[in-house]
Design a protein around this motif. Sequence first.
Motif, PDB file in Angstrom:
ATOM      1  N   TYR A   4      38.094  49.420  26.827  1.00  0.00           N
ATOM      2  CA  TYR A   4      38.091  47.998  26.506  1.00  0.00           C
ATOM      3  C   TYR A   4      37.180  47.804  25.300  1.00  0.00           C
ATOM      4  O   TYR A   4      35.988  48.109  25.356  1.00  0.00           O
ATOM      5  CB  TYR A   4      37.612  47.199  27.722  1.00  0.00           C
ATOM      6  CG  TYR A   4      38.455  47.531  28.931  1.00  0.00           C
ATOM      7  CD1 TYR A   4      39.655  46.887  29.156  1.00  0.00           C
ATOM      8  CD2 TYR A   4      38.076  48.543  29.802  1.00  0.00           C
ATOM      9  CE1 TYR A   4      40.459  47.220  30.233  1.00  0.00           C
ATOM     10  CE2 TYR A   4      38.871  48.891  30.879  1.00  0.00           C
ATOM     11  CZ  TYR A   4      40.062  48.230  31.081  1.00  0.00           C
ATOM     12  OH  TYR A   4      40.861  48.573  32.144  1.00  0.00           O
ATOM     13  N   TYR A  12      35.251  40.522  23.615  1.00  0.00           N
ATOM     14  CA  TYR A  12      36.438  41.312  23.961  1.00  0.00           C
ATOM     15  C   TYR A  12      37.448  41.306  22.810  1.00  0.00           C
ATOM     16  O   TYR A  12      37.751  40.263  22.239  1.00  0.00           O
ATOM     17  CB  TYR A  12      37.074  40.728  25.226  1.00  0.00           C
ATOM     18  CG  TYR A  12      38.333  41.419  25.659  1.00  0.00           C
ATOM     19  CD1 TYR A  12      38.275  42.637  26.332  1.00  0.00           C
ATOM     20  CD2 TYR A  12      39.576  40.860  25.407  1.00  0.00           C
ATOM     21  CE1 TYR A  12      39.429  43.278  26.744  1.00  0.00           C
ATOM     22  CE2 TYR A  12      40.739  41.491  25.822  1.00  0.00           C
ATOM     23  CZ  TYR A  12      40.657  42.704  26.484  1.00  0.00           C
ATOM     24  OH  TYR A  12      41.800  43.336  26.890  1.00  0.00           O
ATOM     25  N   GLU A  15      42.399  46.270  24.619  1.00  0.00           N
ATOM     26  CA  GLU A  15      42.252  47.506  25.378  1.00  0.00           C
ATOM     27  C   GLU A  15      43.250  48.542  24.893  1.00  0.00           C
ATOM     28  O   GLU A  15      44.189  48.222  24.167  1.00  0.00           O
ATOM     29  CB  GLU A  15      42.419  47.257  26.871  1.00  0.00           C
ATOM     30  CG  GLU A  15      43.772  46.721  27.267  1.00  0.00           C
ATOM     31  CD  GLU A  15      43.826  46.349  28.731  1.00  0.00           C
ATOM     32  OE1 GLU A  15      44.346  47.165  29.511  1.00  0.00           O
ATOM     33  OE2 GLU A  15      43.343  45.260  29.074  1.00  0.00           O
ATOM     34  N   ARG A  32      36.157  47.534  33.064  1.00  0.00           N
ATOM     35  CA  ARG A  32      37.218  46.530  32.933  1.00  0.00           C
ATOM     36  C   ARG A  32      36.622  45.121  33.035  1.00  0.00           C
ATOM     37  O   ARG A  32      35.811  44.855  33.914  1.00  0.00           O
ATOM     38  CB  ARG A  32      38.240  46.703  34.045  1.00  0.00           C
ATOM     39  CG  ARG A  32      39.387  45.688  34.020  1.00  0.00           C
ATOM     40  CD  ARG A  32      40.271  45.811  35.252  1.00  0.00           C
ATOM     41  NE  ARG A  32      40.830  47.142  35.359  1.00  0.00           N
ATOM     42  CZ  ARG A  32      42.092  47.445  35.086  1.00  0.00           C
ATOM     43  NH1 ARG A  32      42.927  46.511  34.720  1.00  0.00           N
ATOM     44  NH2 ARG A  32      42.518  48.671  35.198  1.00  0.00           N
ATOM     45  N   LYS A  34      36.197  41.355  34.158  1.00  0.00           N
ATOM     46  CA  LYS A  34      36.565  40.650  35.393  1.00  0.00           C
ATOM     47  C   LYS A  34      37.751  39.731  35.115  1.00  0.00           C
ATOM     48  O   LYS A  34      37.876  39.168  34.033  1.00  0.00           O
ATOM     49  CB  LYS A  34      35.399  39.801  35.898  1.00  0.00           C
ATOM     50  CG  LYS A  34      34.169  40.571  36.258  1.00  0.00           C
ATOM     51  CD  LYS A  34      33.061  39.609  36.652  1.00  0.00           C
ATOM     52  CE  LYS A  34      31.757  40.109  36.104  1.00  0.00           C
ATOM     53  NZ  LYS A  34      30.689  39.142  36.224  1.00  0.00           N
ATOM     54  N   LYS A  35      38.598  39.544  36.107  1.00  0.00           N
ATOM     55  CA  LYS A  35      39.728  38.620  35.973  1.00  0.00           C
ATOM     56  C   LYS A  35      39.214  37.185  35.879  1.00  0.00           C
ATOM     57  O   LYS A  35      38.204  36.848  36.485  1.00  0.00           O
ATOM     58  CB  LYS A  35      40.671  38.740  37.167  1.00  0.00           C
ATOM     59  CG  LYS A  35      41.424  40.041  37.202  1.00  0.00           C
ATOM     60  CD  LYS A  35      42.419  40.062  38.334  1.00  0.00           C
ATOM     61  CE  LYS A  35      43.081  41.409  38.418  1.00  0.00           C
ATOM     62  NZ  LYS A  35      44.385  41.445  37.855  1.00  0.00           N
ATOM     63  N   GLY A  36      39.931  36.363  35.121  1.00  0.00           N
ATOM     64  CA  GLY A  36      39.613  34.949  35.051  1.00  0.00           C
ATOM     65  C   GLY A  36      38.637  34.564  33.961  1.00  0.00           C
ATOM     66  O   GLY A  36      38.299  33.392  33.840  1.00  0.00           O
ATOM     67  N   TYR A  38      37.609  33.557  30.300  1.00  0.00           N
ATOM     68  CA  TYR A  38      38.288  32.953  29.158  1.00  0.00           C
ATOM     69  C   TYR A  38      37.877  33.625  27.848  1.00  0.00           C
ATOM     70  O   TYR A  38      38.719  33.913  27.008  1.00  0.00           O
ATOM     71  CB  TYR A  38      37.986  31.450  29.086  1.00  0.00           C
ATOM     72  CG  TYR A  38      38.652  30.683  30.191  1.00  0.00           C
ATOM     73  CD1 TYR A  38      39.914  30.131  30.013  1.00  0.00           C
ATOM     74  CD2 TYR A  38      38.023  30.523  31.420  1.00  0.00           C
ATOM     75  CE1 TYR A  38      40.535  29.433  31.035  1.00  0.00           C
ATOM     76  CE2 TYR A  38      38.638  29.823  32.446  1.00  0.00           C
ATOM     77  CZ  TYR A  38      39.886  29.288  32.250  1.00  0.00           C
ATOM     78  OH  TYR A  38      40.506  28.605  33.262  1.00  0.00           O
ATOM     79  N   TRP A  49      30.961  42.676  32.049  1.00  0.00           N
ATOM     80  CA  TRP A  49      31.496  41.578  31.247  1.00  0.00           C
ATOM     81  C   TRP A  49      31.092  40.271  31.900  1.00  0.00           C
ATOM     82  O   TRP A  49      31.012  40.179  33.124  1.00  0.00           O
ATOM     83  CB  TRP A  49      33.023  41.664  31.180  1.00  0.00           C
ATOM     84  CG  TRP A  49      33.523  42.857  30.439  1.00  0.00           C
ATOM     85  CD1 TRP A  49      33.829  44.075  30.968  1.00  0.00           C
ATOM     86  CD2 TRP A  49      33.788  42.950  29.046  1.00  0.00           C
ATOM     87  NE1 TRP A  49      34.266  44.918  29.989  1.00  0.00           N
ATOM     88  CE2 TRP A  49      34.249  44.252  28.792  1.00  0.00           C
ATOM     89  CE3 TRP A  49      33.675  42.057  27.978  1.00  0.00           C
ATOM     90  CZ2 TRP A  49      34.610  44.683  27.521  1.00  0.00           C
ATOM     91  CZ3 TRP A  49      34.038  42.493  26.710  1.00  0.00           C
ATOM     92  CH2 TRP A  49      34.496  43.788  26.483  1.00  0.00           C
ATOM     93  N   GLU A  51      31.274  35.654  31.332  1.00  0.00           N
ATOM     94  CA  GLU A  51      31.927  34.524  30.667  1.00  0.00           C
ATOM     95  C   GLU A  51      31.017  33.987  29.578  1.00  0.00           C
ATOM     96  O   GLU A  51      29.871  33.640  29.839  1.00  0.00           O
ATOM     97  CB  GLU A  51      32.246  33.411  31.675  1.00  0.00           C
ATOM     98  CG  GLU A  51      32.947  32.214  31.076  1.00  0.00           C
ATOM     99  CD  GLU A  51      34.300  32.589  30.520  1.00  0.00           C
ATOM    100  OE1 GLU A  51      34.436  32.659  29.275  1.00  0.00           O
ATOM    101  OE2 GLU A  51      35.229  32.830  31.319  1.00  0.00           O
TER     102      GLU A  51
END
Length: 94
Positions: A4, A12, A15, A32, A34-36, A38, A49, A51
């Motif tokens: 990533y 970000y 990938e 990786r 995290k999901k969600g 923005y 990672w 937000e």
Amino acid sequence: MHVYYYDENFMYMGEDIISEYDEMPENATDVRPKKGLYLPEYDADKREWFESASEEYIESLQPKPQPAADVTMLKKQVAMLTHQVAQLQRGGTS
């Protein structure tokens, strides 16, 4: 192995898959996001990672609710059409 990528500000950038025999690129991690998230930003010290988007930015991406006046108008139109259909089924108008 999945890697990533992040830019010079640790934001970000996408990938890729590299061979397990290749060296990890300098601007990449195998952690990786995290999901969600923005606007994912990488913390190299903590190896995670997080937000980076503000609440205002996230809220600006959410769909806007339909104005109450529009909903009220649609309810009135549905009621009027329902009334007209009922009249037609009875065989006339009033």
